[in-house]
Design a protein around this motif. Sequence first.
Motif, PDB file in Angstrom:
ATOM      1  N   TYR A  56       0.838  -1.201   0.000  1.00  0.00           N
ATOM      2  CA  TYR A  56       0.000   0.000   0.000  1.00  0.00           C
ATOM      3  C   TYR A  56       0.882   1.264   0.000  1.00  0.00           C
ATOM      4  CZ  TYR A  56      -3.303  -3.498   1.877  1.00  0.00           C
ATOM      5  OH  TYR A  56      -4.082  -4.608   2.096  1.00  0.00           O
ATOM      6  N   PRO A  57       1.627   1.503  -1.075  1.00  0.00           N
ATOM      7  CA  PRO A  57       2.545   2.657  -1.075  1.00  0.00           C
ATOM      8  C   PRO A  57       1.846   4.004  -0.959  1.00  0.00           C
ATOM      9  CG  PRO A  57       2.400   1.666  -3.265  1.00  0.00           C
ATOM     10  CD  PRO A  57       1.723   0.724  -2.319  1.00  0.00           C
ATOM     11  N   ASN A  58       0.710   4.170  -1.638  1.00  0.00           N
ATOM     12  CA  ASN A  58      -0.010   5.442  -1.549  1.00  0.00           C
ATOM     13  C   ASN A  58      -0.596   5.649  -0.161  1.00  0.00           C
ATOM     14  OD1 ASN A  58       0.600   5.954  -4.180  1.00  0.00           O
ATOM     15  ND2 ASN A  58      -1.474   5.687  -4.981  1.00  0.00           N
ATOM     16  N   THR A  59      -1.118   4.589   0.416  1.00  0.00           N
ATOM     17  CA  THR A  59      -1.651   4.677   1.776  1.00  0.00           C
ATOM     18  C   THR A  59      -0.549   5.070   2.746  1.00  0.00           C
ATOM     19  OG1 THR A  59      -3.296   2.966   1.272  1.00  0.00           O
ATOM     20  CG2 THR A  59      -2.858   3.407   3.597  1.00  0.00           C
ATOM     21  N   THR A  60       0.624   4.471   2.582  1.00  0.00           N
ATOM     22  CA  THR A  60       1.759   4.783   3.452  1.00  0.00           C
ATOM     23  C   THR A  60       2.140   6.256   3.329  1.00  0.00           C
ATOM     24  OG1 THR A  60       2.569   2.509   3.299  1.00  0.00           O
ATOM     25  CG2 THR A  60       4.142   4.182   3.992  1.00  0.00           C
ATOM     26  N   LEU A  61       2.162   6.770   2.102  1.00  0.00           N
ATOM     27  CA  LEU A  61       2.445   8.187   1.902  1.00  0.00           C
ATOM     28  C   LEU A  61       1.370   9.067   2.543  1.00  0.00           C
ATOM     29  CD1 LEU A  61       3.670   8.255  -1.811  1.00  0.00           C
ATOM     30  CD2 LEU A  61       4.990   8.977   0.203  1.00  0.00           C
ATOM     31  N   ALA A  62       0.116   8.681   2.385  1.00  0.00           N
ATOM     32  CA  ALA A  62      -0.993   9.463   2.942  1.00  0.00           C
ATOM     33  C   ALA A  62      -0.909   9.513   4.470  1.00  0.00           C
ATOM     34  CB  ALA A  62      -2.325   8.867   2.493  1.00  0.00           C
ATOM     35  N   ILE A  63      -0.594   8.374   5.088  1.00  0.00           N
ATOM     36  CA  ILE A  63      -0.429   8.327   6.552  1.00  0.00           C
ATOM     37  C   ILE A  63       0.692   9.273   6.976  1.00  0.00           C
ATOM     38  CG2 ILE A  63       0.254   6.878   8.507  1.00  0.00           C
ATOM     39  CD1 ILE A  63      -0.896   4.471   6.873  1.00  0.00           C
TER      40      ILE A  63
END
Length: 464
Positions: free
Chosen positions: A278-285
């Motif tokens: 989940y790279p985008n989720t990780t960035l969003a977090i």
Amino acid sequence: MRGSGRKGGFGARLAGAAILAVLATQAARAEMLVPEKDELTFGFIKLTDMAPLAIAYEKHFFEDEGLYVRLEPQANWKVLLDRVITGELDGAHMLAGQPLAATIGYGTKAHIVTPFSMDLNGNGITVSNEVWQMMKANVPAGADGKPQHPISASALKPVVDRFRAAGRPFNMGMVFPVSTHNYELRYWLAAGGIHPGFYGRNDTAGQIKAEALLSVTPPPQMPSTLEAGTISGYCVGEPWNQQAVFKGIGVPVITDYEIWKNNPEKVFGITAEFAEKYPNTTLAITKALIRAAKWLDENGNANRPEAVEILSRPDYVGADAKVIANSMTGTFEYEKGDKRAVPDFNVFFRHYATYPFYSDAVWYLTQMRRWGQIPEAKDDSWYDATARSVYRPDIYLKAARMLVDEGLAEESDFPWTSDGYRAPTAAFIDGLTYDGRKPNAYIDALPIGLKGADVISGGEVTGG
């Protein structure tokens, strides 16, 4: 009435324009970053340094990134880590040593990474009233008649010796074997000539050759355990040192800011698998947490009173707001009535606090080696490679760049040109210099602890 109506019409047009602007911004963000997983559960322990999570939730920074987050307090650090590993939690407020220990296989084996360091400083060491009265005679007084700070553990050494001569074990609490608190307490004791004990290959108690016996006590239970006389002191984060002052059961004698100025404390941990899947989720977090940290420190800590109110709620720390405010608003109370200014006791964004420096990771690894949790010598390249496998400044800086591009952070907020290593520092209570690029030289310079090829064998230190 008409004037009110005209004003209302103008206000409605402004409100409509604001809504359109917000929607346009959200649409632009959504175009840039679509989280692969948007419903998330994060764990935390009831300590004030979980604040970035609480603020990211309460100020809707998670929602701004398209994330719908649930925050859950956990019973202890082991349960928290286990639940991240099993996927019951998507991520968590963690001890900085936890991702490192898990990744190298000390305790539970799992590859945990951190794209975000949660804070600097924030801990203290408290002793019982009995011990303080015995220590105080060994602490010089300043011109104002108050004890001079920082207080060295050399003032505690005669007390430990008296306990041992009387056949009384000198017990102290810390929150977890790979916690900052364990390593800070050990550092302070050793700098004052008190041996805190080694760990062995099959000995996880960490009391081999110990003069002070350290054991695990969950943070919220520290004051009651001290009051019961089970321990004579402890190292913990806030608000549990200040709680001892308010209850009149103990005296904080030193903060970790005085042991190591601006030391790294907690991190936000996720599995390497989560970050990859989940790279985008990780960035969003990471974006949401950076915004929360910035909010906590901006305008000279102007938001801290509001943060104190939020943290005092039962859903978060659940301690009296006055107790939390004692440290969160830039002061710290030692002996009852001896309140001193410590403006950087809790740092969430200043001094690049949220950037995951490799050198921070290496320091923790040096302490694991020093006390036997890493049983054999490792070369300097191993420390660097291990740090790089856990700490992820690449993710952090990508999230930071997006925030700058969106106008939510300043270019100067982030160390864009850093190689991941802080400059060497001697800001320790013993004055020794730490250079993260030379971990073995640092280990060998520490007067108490394993060095070179030393190993623990049969309860003794041998040359390997």
